[in-house]
Design a protein around this motif. Structure first.
Motif, PDB file in Angstrom:
ATOM      1  N   ARG A 192     -46.155  18.085 -28.448  1.00  0.00           N
ATOM      2  CA  ARG A 192     -44.881  17.944 -27.737  1.00  0.00           C
ATOM      3  C   ARG A 192     -43.957  19.116 -28.043  1.00  0.00           C
ATOM      4  NH1 ARG A 192     -43.932  14.465 -23.688  1.00  0.00           N
ATOM      5  NH2 ARG A 192     -41.812  14.935 -24.206  1.00  0.00           N
ATOM      6  N   ASN A 193     -43.327  19.610 -27.013  1.00  0.00           N
ATOM      7  CA  ASN A 193     -42.307  20.628 -27.182  1.00  0.00           C
ATOM      8  C   ASN A 193     -40.991  19.948 -27.557  1.00  0.00           C
ATOM      9  OD1 ASN A 193     -42.185  19.414 -24.605  1.00  0.00           O
ATOM     10  ND2 ASN A 193     -40.953  21.098 -23.831  1.00  0.00           N
ATOM     11  N   GLU A 194     -40.065  20.720 -28.044  1.00  0.00           N
ATOM     12  CA  GLU A 194     -38.740  20.188 -28.334  1.00  0.00           C
ATOM     13  C   GLU A 194     -38.106  19.736 -27.025  1.00  0.00           C
ATOM     14  OE1 GLU A 194     -36.988  19.782 -31.240  1.00  0.00           O
ATOM     15  OE2 GLU A 194     -38.836  20.309 -32.302  1.00  0.00           O
ATOM     16  N   HIS A 195     -37.528  18.552 -27.018  1.00  0.00           N
ATOM     17  CA  HIS A 195     -36.829  18.081 -25.833  1.00  0.00           C
ATOM     18  C   HIS A 195     -35.786  17.063 -26.248  1.00  0.00           C
ATOM     19  CE1 HIS A 195     -40.106  15.171 -26.340  1.00  0.00           C
ATOM     20  NE2 HIS A 195     -39.303  14.310 -25.789  1.00  0.00           N
ATOM     21  N   ASN A 196     -34.876  16.806 -25.331  1.00  0.00           N
ATOM     22  CA  ASN A 196     -33.770  15.901 -25.561  1.00  0.00           C
ATOM     23  C   ASN A 196     -34.056  14.605 -24.803  1.00  0.00           C
ATOM     24  OD1 ASN A 196     -31.193  14.595 -24.730  1.00  0.00           O
ATOM     25  ND2 ASN A 196     -30.308  16.194 -26.035  1.00  0.00           N
ATOM     26  N   ASN A 197     -34.111  13.494 -25.518  1.00  0.00           N
ATOM     27  CA  ASN A 197     -34.418  12.216 -24.880  1.00  0.00           C
ATOM     28  C   ASN A 197     -33.390  11.824 -23.822  1.00  0.00           C
ATOM     29  OD1 ASN A 197     -36.758  11.865 -26.357  1.00  0.00           O
ATOM     30  ND2 ASN A 197     -35.739  10.770 -28.004  1.00  0.00           N
ATOM     31  N   ASP A 203     -31.744  13.930 -21.865  1.00  0.00           N
ATOM     32  CA  ASP A 203     -32.078  14.729 -20.681  1.00  0.00           C
ATOM     33  C   ASP A 203     -33.305  14.162 -19.972  1.00  0.00           C
ATOM     34  OD1 ASP A 203     -29.971  16.446 -21.204  1.00  0.00           O
ATOM     35  OD2 ASP A 203     -31.232  17.971 -22.172  1.00  0.00           O
ATOM     36  N   ASP A 204     -34.305  13.735 -20.764  1.00  0.00           N
ATOM     37  CA  ASP A 204     -35.493  13.110 -20.185  1.00  0.00           C
ATOM     38  C   ASP A 204     -35.110  11.879 -19.369  1.00  0.00           C
ATOM     39  OD1 ASP A 204     -36.962  15.015 -21.528  1.00  0.00           O
ATOM     40  OD2 ASP A 204     -37.746  13.620 -23.043  1.00  0.00           O
ATOM     41  N   ARG A 227     -33.471  12.727 -16.037  1.00  0.00           N
ATOM     42  CA  ARG A 227     -34.438  13.161 -15.025  1.00  0.00           C
ATOM     43  C   ARG A 227     -35.244  11.986 -14.493  1.00  0.00           C
ATOM     44  NH1 ARG A 227     -34.959  17.380 -18.499  1.00  0.00           N
ATOM     45  NH2 ARG A 227     -36.858  16.527 -19.441  1.00  0.00           N
TER      46      ARG A 227
END
Length: 109
Positions: free
Chosen positions: A37-42, A44-45, A48
């Motif tokens: 998994r890449n770094e991401h913001n829940n 923001d997920d 979307r």
């Protein structure tokens, strides 16, 4: 960009609709790759994916209404394209454009 994981989920629903009306089948098995998994913001997920949460019932109803009749001359990609055209009004614009490109590449690539 897409609309989160719903790009894949909705594509699966459309494929399931086509496959249910044909003699084609899909086999599911265990994973064959490892995902890092890449770094991401829940948050923001979630933002979307809200469109998918809100509109999946409408998509499923539209897929149920889609007419899929396989003939000897039909390629599975043509059946899939017909189903996508039937639900196109529900798709985010960028998802619709991606599908058009994917189907063109499938036919001409």
């Amino acid at each position: 960009a897409g609309f989160g994981r719903y790009d894949d989920i909705w594509a699966g629903y459309a494929a399931e609709r086509v496959l249910s009306a044909t003699d084609y089948r899909v086999h599911f098995g265990g994973p064959s790759v490892t995902q890092r998994r890449n770094e991401h913001n829940n948050w923001d997920d979630l933002a979307r994916e809200l469109y998918g949460y809100q509109h999946t019932p409408s998509l499923l109803a539209a897929l149920d209404d889609a007419v899929v009749h396989e003939t000897a001359d039909d390629a599975i990609i043509d059946l899939y394209a017909n189903v996508i055209d039937h639900v196109r009004g529900l798709l985010p614009v960028h998802t619709s454009r991606f599908l058009d490109t994917w189907m063109w590449e499938f036919n001409h690539g």
